[in-house]
Design an enzyme around this catalytic site. Structure first.
Site, short mmCIF file in Angstrom:
data_model
loop_
_atom_site.label_atom_id
_atom_site.label_comp_id
_atom_site.label_asym_id
_atom_site.label_seq_id
_atom_site.Cartn_x
_atom_site.Cartn_y
_atom_site.Cartn_z
CB CYS A 1 63.38 36.55 20.74
SG CYS A 1 64.42 36.26 19.30
CB CYS A 2 61.09 35.78 25.77
SG CYS A 2 62.03 34.64 26.81
CD1 TRP A 3 64.11 40.89 30.50
CD2 TRP A 3 64.09 42.02 28.58
NE1 TRP A 3 64.80 42.07 30.70
CE2 TRP A 3 64.79 42.79 29.52
CE3 TRP A 3 63.94 42.53 27.28
CZ2 TRP A 3 65.34 44.02 29.23
CZ3 TRP A 3 64.50 43.76 27.00
CH2 TRP A 3 65.19 44.49 27.96
CG LEU A 36 64.22 39.88 22.84
CD1 LEU A 36 62.76 40.31 22.97
CD2 LEU A 36 64.71 40.05 21.42
#
Length: 149
Positions: free
Chosen positions: A64-66, A108
């Site tokens: 996960c990342c932004w 995210l």
């Protein structure tokens, strides 16, 4: 199933992801902002989770990342990894079915907890296709890791 999870941010949906996976009975290893003292940078933590899969210490990973884009790019640089950025259940099903994806990438910013659960339901319900054409495509992608073409 052993699942490695990484996130570059300690966001509520990332914590909900870990909790949901454990509730489903999976053994979870965390990286990045989800693991105190670990490198939280998206490239580093996504690579760490993908390397767990490549090494066989995890069966699958969720990175996960932004936006999910950087996490998927970093994971896909690890030989043997087929990471798919999924924004809905249909895409998650197809990634597992046609691409035999072994790493799920989530953003995210736009992934709510209910959407995350739908994506996970589809991801875990799908199985890799045995269709000859689908397998040939997955094998071709695997050769890119070794031959570069």
């Amino acid at each position: 199933m052993r699942i490695s999870v990484s996130s570059d941010m300690d966001e509520p949906v990332a914590r909900a992801l870990v909790a949901d996976l454990r509730e489903r009975g999976h053994e979870v290893t965390t990286h990045g902002a989800l693991e105190p003292g670990a490198d939280p940078q998206w490239a580093a933590c996504s690579e760490a989770a993908a390397r767990d899969v490549a090494a066989g210490t995890a069966d699958q990973a969720v990175v996960c990342c932004w936006t999910g884009t950087g996490a998927s790019i970093a994971a896909n640089k690890v030989p043997g990894i087929r990471a798919a950025l999924c924004t809905d259940a249909y895409t998650a099903d197809g990634a597992r079915r046609w691409n035999d994806a072994n790493v799920l990438a989530l953003g995210l910013r736009l992934t709510s907890e209910p959407l995350m659960k739908e994506i996970l339901d589809a991801w875990f319900a799908a199985e890799a296709s045995e269709d000859a054409e689908d397998r040939a495509n997955v094998e071709r992608v695997g050769r890119l890791d070794v031959e570069g073409r």
